[in-house]
Design a protein around this motif. Sequence first.
Motif, PDB file in Angstrom:
ATOM      1  N   PRO A 459       0.800  -1.264  -0.244  1.00 25.68           N
ATOM      2  CA  PRO A 459      -0.038  -0.061  -0.102  1.00 25.68           C
ATOM      3  C   PRO A 459       0.722   1.327  -0.069  1.00 25.68           C
ATOM      4  O   PRO A 459       0.567   2.033  -0.898  1.00 25.68           O
ATOM      5  CB  PRO A 459      -0.846  -0.219   1.216  1.00 25.68           C
ATOM      6  N   LYS A 460       1.939   1.335   0.591  1.00 26.41           N
ATOM      7  CA  LYS A 460       2.663   2.495   0.907  1.00 26.41           C
ATOM      8  C   LYS A 460       3.495   2.770  -0.476  1.00 26.41           C
ATOM      9  O   LYS A 460       3.436   4.007  -0.936  1.00 26.41           O
ATOM     10  CB  LYS A 460       3.818   2.230   1.634  1.00 26.41           C
ATOM     11  N   ILE A 461       3.838   2.068  -1.333  1.00 24.25           N
ATOM     12  CA  ILE A 461       4.478   2.055  -2.623  1.00 24.25           C
ATOM     13  C   ILE A 461       3.293   2.528  -3.693  1.00 24.25           C
ATOM     14  O   ILE A 461       3.529   3.324  -4.336  1.00 24.25           O
ATOM     15  CB  ILE A 461       5.049   0.788  -3.366  1.00 24.25           C
ATOM     16  N   LEU A 462       2.193   1.920  -3.442  1.00 20.48           N
ATOM     17  CA  LEU A 462       1.074   2.396  -4.266  1.00 20.48           C
ATOM     18  C   LEU A 462       0.614   4.015  -4.151  1.00 20.48           C
ATOM     19  O   LEU A 462       0.496   4.525  -4.994  1.00 20.48           O
ATOM     20  CB  LEU A 462      -0.195   1.358  -4.154  1.00 20.48           C
ATOM     21  N   LEU A 466       0.569   6.855  -6.689  1.00 24.90           N
ATOM     22  CA  LEU A 466      -0.622   7.828  -7.111  1.00 24.90           C
ATOM     23  C   LEU A 466      -0.339   9.127  -6.693  1.00 24.90           C
ATOM     24  O   LEU A 466      -0.872  10.151  -7.554  1.00 24.90           O
ATOM     25  CB  LEU A 466      -1.909   7.315  -6.313  1.00 24.90           C
ATOM     26  N   ASN A 467       0.250   9.465  -5.732  1.00 22.01           N
ATOM     27  CA  ASN A 467       0.605  10.756  -5.138  1.00 22.01           C
ATOM     28  C   ASN A 467       1.297  11.593  -6.375  1.00 22.01           C
ATOM     29  O   ASN A 467       1.085  12.770  -6.640  1.00 22.01           O
ATOM     30  CB  ASN A 467       1.131  10.863  -3.787  1.00 22.01           C
ATOM     31  N   HIS A 471      -1.330  13.030  -8.170  1.00 21.08           N
ATOM     32  CA  HIS A 471      -1.579  13.983  -6.927  1.00 21.08           C
ATOM     33  C   HIS A 471      -2.681  13.570  -6.468  1.00 21.08           C
ATOM     34  O   HIS A 471      -3.672  14.308  -5.879  1.00 21.08           O
ATOM     35  CB  HIS A 471      -1.807  15.454  -8.028  1.00 21.08           C
ATOM     36  N   ILE A 472      -2.837  12.386  -6.188  1.00 20.41           N
ATOM     37  CA  ILE A 472      -3.946  11.667  -5.120  1.00 20.41           C
ATOM     38  C   ILE A 472      -3.599  11.654  -4.041  1.00 20.41           C
ATOM     39  O   ILE A 472      -2.365  11.088  -3.864  1.00 20.41           O
ATOM     40  CB  ILE A 472      -4.368  10.577  -5.896  1.00 20.41           C
TER      41      ILE A 472
END
Length: 522
Positions: A459-462, A466-467, A471-472
Amino acid sequence: MENIKFNNLGLNNNIIKAIDDMGFEEPSKIQAEIIPVLLDGFDVIGQAQTGTGKTLAFGAPVLSNFAKGDNIFGLILTPTRELAIQVNDELSRIAKYSRVRLLPVYGGQPIDRQIKAIKKGVDIIVGTPGRVLDLLRRRILNISNISYLVLDEADEMLNMGFIDDIEEIIKNTNDQRHTLLFSATMPREIEKLAKHYMKPDYKHISIVKSTMTVSTISQYYYEIKHKDRFESLCRILDVDEPSSAIIFAKTKKGVDELVESMQARGYNVEGMHGDMNQNQRLNTLRKFKEGNLDFLVATDVAARGIDVENVSHVINYELPQDIESYVHRIGRTGRANKEGIAYTLVTAREYMTIKQIEKVTKSKIRRKDVPSIDDIFQAKYNNILTRVSSTLDSDEYKKFVPLAAELDEEYNLVDVAAALMNILYEKEISYDYSENSIDNSTSYVRLFLTVGRIDRLNPKILLEFLNKNAHIDKEHVGNIDILEKFTFIDAVDHAADSIIRNCQGNRLCGRKLKIEIAKSHK
């Protein structure tokens, strides 16, 4: 089949250990009846409704008998891509301690990647008939020496017009294979399939559908986020104030953790599960029957012998493994023609299970919003008002009149009454609520990503990906479900658009990413 455990069925230790990790205390009816028959080497038709635990019923014995070799060991056919992913994911959990290479194959994903995986070596294929046939015709897939062929939801595959594809696939296998056919109904075409392609001594095991009587029970579900599960339960209990409730958790560990959390917040609660000795369970049950406990937290197995007439609420803190267990659970309330209430907490990912339960039980499970602090305050106020009115109807309060008169000399009695009500309110609130409401009304879009655990995604990598690319922020993302070769994420509407627009084709964990809007699970 009472009291049969998984370790009584002949499965190997690695499979039993994995099932224990999954939290299942004992097999469902179809699992208890089919697993020993499959382990004895018979071909089987398993007839049972959706939601009875069929995947584990065939997956556990097939994986238990797995033998490493140069050939593909098993082929499992499913009618849809979504079911192929679902079955593959469950088999991955069952095979947790076994060195088995699983691969789902289906349309909608680049075939080149599936070809590459097959060439590297695969033990069990889970796929849709169309894609499997495509791979056979390209001479990429060789199933001439498989040990197991499984047709899952065979009636659904026939309804979708796959009969010719299935027969062509079967003709590419060998006569020595074991054939397992699972179906909710038994149309004539399935009987023909069995006659032509299964061994003459095949077993037909039918699990008779239980009577699903839930007419005196009002059923509701709350859609929650996993992280808010416990707070949601506290809010529900603070508003409803059940006189007597059974709360179901899925595992023994889950029961212990929930009891500990509830006791820490002042709830009068104890737990029951299979690791407790008979005396402990009888003592807890006696206290619950006599009204000395408000809440009982239990697993399905431990609750089997509970017969308490005045249970006002059943709360599914976690969903059970099959629909029949759901019906048994909620049947603990609404007894002797009394009205009962059943609540179920579900995440967005589990929503389709509620739809399945409705279909099988022919009942309506209505949606409710998790209570806000305003709702809790109103409920507690009404409760306090009722208690004050009841006390004023008696003479018992009059011994406090001189004390009230003293307070009247120094304070406004309206302020005094409000202060006393505040003391009662604070005493009855179980949770340190920080927000007025838990916002679960956000509209999410479920996205399918072609990267998974095998690519070392977490989850951290994902979220960082995305960010950086779209820019999510993590606040715009709901549930993240990382499977072996794929990932599902829930993203708010505008975030989903941005993710598809800005992340499609980019590299994530070294893999070129493909993203699409996911279809609903069956």
